[in-house]
Design an enzyme around this catalytic site. Structure first.
Site, PDB file in Angstrom:
ATOM      1  N   ILE A  49     -42.971 -43.593  49.594  1.00  0.00           N
ATOM      2  CA  ILE A  49     -41.943 -43.100  48.801  1.00  0.00           C
ATOM      3  C   ILE A  49     -41.703 -43.652  47.592  1.00  0.00           C
ATOM      4  O   ILE A  49     -42.405 -44.643  47.252  1.00  0.00           O
ATOM      5  CB  ILE A  49     -40.485 -43.851  49.591  1.00  0.00           C
ATOM      6  N   CYS A  50     -41.074 -42.913  46.693  1.00  0.00           N
ATOM      7  CA  CYS A  50     -41.071 -43.263  45.200  1.00  0.00           C
ATOM      8  C   CYS A  50     -42.419 -43.607  44.454  1.00  0.00           C
ATOM      9  O   CYS A  50     -43.151 -42.711  44.545  1.00  0.00           O
ATOM     10  CB  CYS A  50     -40.303 -44.670  45.097  1.00  0.00           C
ATOM     11  N   GLY A  51     -42.675 -44.512  43.866  1.00  0.00           N
ATOM     12  CA  GLY A  51     -43.706 -45.138  43.158  1.00  0.00           C
ATOM     13  C   GLY A  51     -45.089 -44.770  43.899  1.00  0.00           C
ATOM     14  O   GLY A  51     -46.144 -44.770  43.357  1.00  0.00           O
ATOM     15  N   THR A  70     -45.734 -42.618  46.012  1.00  0.00           N
ATOM     16  CA  THR A  70     -46.418 -41.280  46.153  1.00  0.00           C
ATOM     17  C   THR A  70     -47.158 -41.154  44.826  1.00  0.00           C
ATOM     18  O   THR A  70     -48.311 -40.284  44.835  1.00  0.00           O
ATOM     19  CB  THR A  70     -45.315 -40.240  45.952  1.00  0.00           C
TER      20      THR A  70
END
Length: 205
Positions: A108-110, A112
């Protein structure tokens, strides 16, 4: 016996992004099969880390001791460090080991962005905050597989952006086949939309 789910922990971890997933995996309520999952934290080492919210976490395991064979899933939260250098690149390389072994990964988020730089999004359906965020990552060539959705399950990979912790959890549960379909739908409606009609479905489960 269920294999444990491994949660990566590192400095600047985004506290809000994995709580729904880990709490509901662990407690086992409404699960298809009795019992929850053990949640094992994995750090760069076994030294304490400090989250974005200032919580100190003592990892259960160091990353170099983690193997796909001993895990049901690796969950990678976002963190400021994903955007400021290569400190967390070993976690992206570990994600490659997991995916190559057919063991699921959720990012999730960073996180990725870290997987994008590792080339793990080029051939899998995925999402993130926005596609432009991934296009700014060196080596990313997966824009054609980017989906503008709250969370995406692409084979063994779950991805989501920073504003979608509930949808992220939903796709983790889907990949691990934790809930029956009608229970998964009700769980999401309750926690994402405060849909009171979902409560009866969960209670009957």
């Amino acid at each position: 016996m269920k294999k444990p789910v491994h949660l990566a922990v590192y400095d600047t971890l985004a506290d809000w992004e994995t709580g729904h997933a880990t709490a509901h995996l662990r407690n086992g309520r409404f699960h298809r099969e009795p019992g929850g999952y053990e949640i094992v934290t994995v750090g760069p080492s076994t030294e304490p880390i400090t989250t974005m919210g200032g919580q100190r976490v003592l990892p259960d395991l160091a990353l170099d001791a983690l193997t796909p064979a001993g895990s049901a899933m690796l969950i990678l939260p976002g963190a400021g460090l994903w955007d400021t250098g290569d400190d967390l690149a070993p976690f992206a390389r570990k994600a490659r080991e997991f995916l190559d072994a057919g063991v699921p990964v959720a990012a999730i988020c960073g996180a990725t962005a870290g997987l994008a730089r590792e080339g793990l999004l080029d051939d899998r359906d995925h999402t993130s905050a926005v596609v432009q965020y991934l296009e700014a990552q060196a080596g990313y060539a997966g824009a054609e597989r980017y989906l503008d959705e709250d969370a995406v399950l692409g084979g063994d990979l779950v991805t989501a952006g920073p504003t979608e912790p509930v949808a992220f959890a939903r796709e983790i549960f889907r990949r691990l086949d934790v809930y029956r379909p009608e229970v998964l739908d009700a769980w999401f409606r309750l926690f994402a939309r405060s849909d009171a009609s979902a409560y009866e479905v969960l209670m009957s489960a």
